[in-house]
Design an enzyme around this catalytic site. Structure first.
Site, mmCIF file in Angstrom:
data_model
loop_
_atom_site.group_PDB
_atom_site.id
_atom_site.type_symbol
_atom_site.label_atom_id
_atom_site.label_comp_id
_atom_site.label_asym_id
_atom_site.label_seq_id
_atom_site.Cartn_x
_atom_site.Cartn_y
_atom_site.Cartn_z
ATOM 1 N N CYS A 175 -5.930 -5.574 -6.154
ATOM 2 C CA CYS A 175 -7.150 -4.800 -6.351
ATOM 3 C C CYS A 175 -6.813 -3.349 -6.699
ATOM 4 O O CYS A 175 -5.900 -2.750 -6.148
ATOM 5 C CB CYS A 175 -7.992 -4.840 -5.076
ATOM 6 N N ARG B 67 -10.141 -14.691 -5.622
ATOM 7 C CA ARG B 67 -8.801 -14.420 -5.088
ATOM 8 C C ARG B 67 -8.801 -14.516 -3.566
ATOM 9 O O ARG B 67 -7.788 -14.819 -2.949
ATOM 10 C CB ARG B 67 -8.327 -13.022 -5.512
ATOM 11 N N LYS C 230 -6.124 -15.297 3.883
ATOM 12 C CA LYS C 230 -5.383 -14.974 2.658
ATOM 13 C C LYS C 230 -4.216 -14.049 2.985
ATOM 14 O O LYS C 230 -3.088 -14.272 2.552
ATOM 15 C CB LYS C 230 -6.305 -14.283 1.660
ATOM 16 N N ASN C 231 -4.501 -12.994 3.786
ATOM 17 C CA ASN C 231 -3.478 -11.977 4.007
ATOM 18 C C ASN C 231 -2.428 -12.372 5.017
ATOM 19 O O ASN C 231 -1.525 -11.586 5.317
ATOM 20 C CB ASN C 231 -4.145 -10.656 4.402
ATOM 21 N N ARG D 75 -0.953 2.274 -5.301
ATOM 22 C CA ARG D 75 -0.440 1.318 -4.313
ATOM 23 C C ARG D 75 1.080 1.245 -4.463
ATOM 24 O O ARG D 75 1.642 0.246 -4.894
ATOM 25 C CB ARG D 75 -1.105 -0.043 -4.485
ATOM 26 N N ASP E 242 -10.776 -3.287 4.688
ATOM 27 C CA ASP E 242 -11.312 -4.416 3.929
ATOM 28 C C ASP E 242 -12.758 -4.728 4.289
ATOM 29 O O ASP E 242 -13.480 -5.352 3.510
ATOM 30 C CB ASP E 242 -10.465 -5.675 4.155
HETATM 31 C C1 EPZ Z 1 -2.644 -5.245 2.857
HETATM 32 O O1 EPZ Z 1 -2.375 -4.553 1.649
HETATM 33 C C2 EPZ Z 1 -3.742 -6.233 2.518
HETATM 34 N N1 EPZ Z 1 -3.273 -7.158 1.498
HETATM 35 C C3 EPZ Z 1 -4.973 -5.479 2.019
HETATM 36 O O2 EPZ Z 1 -5.993 -6.441 1.793
HETATM 37 C C4 EPZ Z 1 -5.418 -4.516 3.100
HETATM 38 O O3 EPZ Z 1 -6.512 -3.762 2.620
HETATM 39 C C5 EPZ Z 1 -4.261 -3.568 3.455
HETATM 40 O O4 EPZ Z 1 -3.118 -4.349 3.858
HETATM 41 C C6 EPZ Z 1 -4.606 -2.615 4.584
HETATM 42 O O5 EPZ Z 1 -4.960 -3.321 5.708
HETATM 43 C C7 EPZ Z 1 -2.448 -8.182 1.857
HETATM 44 O O6 EPZ Z 1 -2.062 -8.322 2.998
HETATM 45 C C8 EPZ Z 1 -2.062 -9.148 0.769
HETATM 46 P P1 EPZ Z 1 -0.725 -1.220 3.038
HETATM 47 P P2 EPZ Z 1 -1.068 -3.609 1.547
HETATM 48 O O7 EPZ Z 1 0.673 -1.329 2.599
HETATM 49 O O8 EPZ Z 1 0.038 -4.192 2.314
HETATM 50 C C9 EPZ Z 1 0.127 3.037 1.225
HETATM 51 C C10 EPZ Z 1 -7.635 -7.532 0.531
HETATM 52 O O9 EPZ Z 1 -8.737 -7.178 0.089
HETATM 53 N N2 EPZ Z 1 1.493 2.553 0.990
HETATM 54 O O10 EPZ Z 1 -1.051 -1.301 4.497
HETATM 55 O O11 EPZ Z 1 -0.869 -3.274 0.130
HETATM 56 C C11 EPZ Z 1 -0.896 2.369 0.321
HETATM 57 O O12 EPZ Z 1 -0.950 3.030 -0.923
HETATM 58 C C12 EPZ Z 1 -6.444 -6.606 0.423
HETATM 59 O O13 EPZ Z 1 -7.417 -8.626 1.123
HETATM 60 C C13 EPZ Z 1 2.462 3.436 0.515
HETATM 61 O O14 EPZ Z 1 2.191 4.611 0.288
HETATM 62 O O15 EPZ Z 1 -1.615 -2.316 2.303
HETATM 63 C C14 EPZ Z 1 -2.178 2.509 1.109
HETATM 64 O O16 EPZ Z 1 -2.740 3.769 0.868
HETATM 65 C C15 EPZ Z 1 -6.804 -5.311 -0.252
HETATM 66 N N3 EPZ Z 1 3.712 2.963 0.288
HETATM 67 C C16 EPZ Z 1 -1.718 2.409 2.555
HETATM 68 O O17 EPZ Z 1 -0.292 2.660 2.538
HETATM 69 C C17 EPZ Z 1 4.053 1.660 0.509
HETATM 70 O O18 EPZ Z 1 5.222 1.283 0.300
HETATM 71 C C18 EPZ Z 1 -1.955 1.070 3.202
HETATM 72 O O19 EPZ Z 1 -1.317 0.108 2.394
HETATM 73 C C19 EPZ Z 1 3.055 0.778 0.984
HETATM 74 C C20 EPZ Z 1 1.792 1.247 1.225
#
Ligand code: EPZ
Length: 426
Positions: free
Chosen positions: A116, A400, A22-23, A121, A308
């Site tokens: 989620c 999802r 998915k990701n 986020r 995850d």
């Molecule tokens: C991706 O989400 C995945 N989703 C998530 O999987 C996964 O948990 C996550 O990466 C971490 O590995 C997809 O790829 C579609 P991040 P993403 O940006 O990109 C903060 C699932 O269950 N952050 O790495 O949203 C954020 O708040 C989902 O499949 C900022 O502060 O994760 C978080 O605390 C859930 N500013 C941390 O970074 C930003 O601009 C990690 O978020 C972006 C992120």
């Protein structure tokens, strides 16, 4: 409301071929907007998030069709550059459309992305990096963003303040369309980032360094149509391994690189499972279901133990002998599923960013609601290891990220069915 009905306990045995990720497919679908001509993606999981992405493509005037596990997309007819709330709110991955829309049209408007509820986020790193490449923020409020790049995007030497997976993918797409050579530092190195880079390279992008903390991209105009096989979903593989650990049994998951599962495998061995890699893309696990507590576990960015997988591991140790404390350093609300675990009779709670479990000898069937995607899958694991019938409501969260969670576990010996969610006595 759809529900998963589980008749437990189960003992799992058999093998699973891991579906597409998915990701990985979601950012790749967005990146296909950078291509002229037709993009064909294979090994695409049939998920509601994928359906939502195809509806975004259609709303932009692109053609997109899913046949079996193959998607064909053509963005040549794209005529819009904004994504309405009704579509953006369905998943976090709507954020991935900012970069390609800016690159192709000079403008992008996106209502607040969904996804989620794991805590705040923000998308500040996505926006900040795009601005470093020449974008201007027209509006940013309540999670909604509108940007313009009237003179197109230009290269940048940009350091991410945090190795955000999504922001890395956004800036990788933008750099492919920007004029000049961009250097992205402090990037994420997750396998799904590497898969996106490989997709973009198959479409003609000049990228080096993916999988390291520094990626270099020589931008060029439009990329070309291509055909690409989406990588395997390591989180689905982890779901099967954690379920077998929890229930007891012998399973093999194949098609996912064993090295991507190493952090989980070492923890499942710590809990008492016998786990072995069978070649590079296959892992075998054997468990008697009587596990040991893990002590302290902490998630981190790849290659550390991934966030995850944390709820899934928590479900695996609900009946372990001893204490397990799993701390998620990525999302503050990762363990809302602890409330559901407790309904099955587990002795556990969410303390801040941590799930604290004191194992019990047995669990009993119950009715619980999936709070999010991985929390919902974790509740299914708990239900499969519990005595009696369980109902997991709000199955739409699970759908999802899992094509058919009942069809995933039934061939292994579990008794699951997906129902309309009519109120059932447990
Ligand atoms: C991706 O989400 C995945 N989703 C998530 O999987 C996964 O948990 C996550 O990466 C971490 O590995 C997809 O790829 C579609 P991040 P993403 O940006 O990109 C903060 C699932 O269950 N952050 O790495 O949203 C954020 O708040 C989902 O499949 C900022 O502060 O994760 C978080 O605390 C859930 N500013 C941390 O970074 C930003 O601009 C990690 O978020 C972006 C992120």
């Amino acid at each position: 409301m759809r529900s998963i009905i589980v008749d437990g306990p189960a003992r799992l045995s058999g093998s699973v071929h891991v579906p597409g990720a998915k990701n990985s497919v979601l950012p790749i679908l967005a990146a296909s907007l950078l291509c002229t001509g037709t993009v064909v993606l294979r090994n695409v999981p049939r998920l509601t998030d994928v359906q939502a992405a195809l509806e975004i493509h259609a709303s932009l005037g692109c053609t997109a069709a899913l046949h079996g596990h193959t998607v064909s997309i053509c963005a040549d007819g794209m005529r819009a550059c904004d994504i309405p709330h009704s579509l953006a709110a369905r998943m976090r991955s709507s954020v991935f459309y900012l970069a390609p829309l800016l690159a192709r049209t000079g403008r992008a408007a996106l209502a607040a992305p969904g996804g989620c509820d794991l805590g705040p986020r923000p998308v500040d790193i996505h926006i900040d990096g795009l601005c470093a490449m020449g974008a201007h923020v027209v509006q940013e409020s309540g999670g909604a963003s509108a940007l313009t790049a009237p003179r197109g995007l230009h290269c940048a030497d940009y350091t991410l303040r945090f190795p955000s997976v999504g922001a890395t993918e956004t800036l990788l797409m933008a750099a492919c369309a920007a004029r000049g050579v961009s250097v992205l530092r402090g990037v994420a190195v997750e396998p799904e980032v590497v898969d996106l880079a490989r997709f973009l390279r198959s479409a003609g992008a000049e990228i080096s360094g993916e999988g390291t903390r520094c990626i270099t991209v020589r931008g060029r105009g439009a990329l070309l149509g291509t055909q690409y096989d989406v990588c395997a979903d390591r989180i689905v593989a982890a779901t099967v391994l954690c379920a077998a650990a929890a229930c007891g049994g012998e399973v093999i998951v194949d098609g996912c690189p064993a090295r991507q599962l190493e952090p989980l495998v070492s923890l499942l061995r710590r809990a008492g499972c016998a786990v072995a890699a069978l070649g590079t893309d296959s892992v075998a696990l054997s468990s008697d279901g009587a596990l040991r507590g893990l002590g302290l576990v902490q998630t981190g960015v790849y290659p550390a133990f991934p966030t995850d997988m944390a709820p899934l591991l928590g479900a695996a140790v609900l009946r372990a002998d001893g204490i397990s404390v799993i701390r998620d350093t990525i999302f503050p609300n990762r363990f809302v599923c602890a409330q559901g675990f407790a309904v099955f009779g587990a002795r556990c709670g969410a303390a801040g960013e941590s799930l604290v479990v004191s194992g019990v000898r047995s669990l009993n069937g119950a009715q619980a609601a999936a709070p999010d995607l991985r929390g919902g899958a974790a509740l299914v694991i708990a239900a499969m290891s519990a005595h009696g019938e369980s109902v997991i409501d709000n199955a739409h969260h699970i759908e999802r990220g899992y094509e058919d969670i009942s069809g995933l576990f039934t061939p292994l010996g579990a008794h699951l069915e997906t129902a309309c969610g009519c109120p059932c006595a447990v």
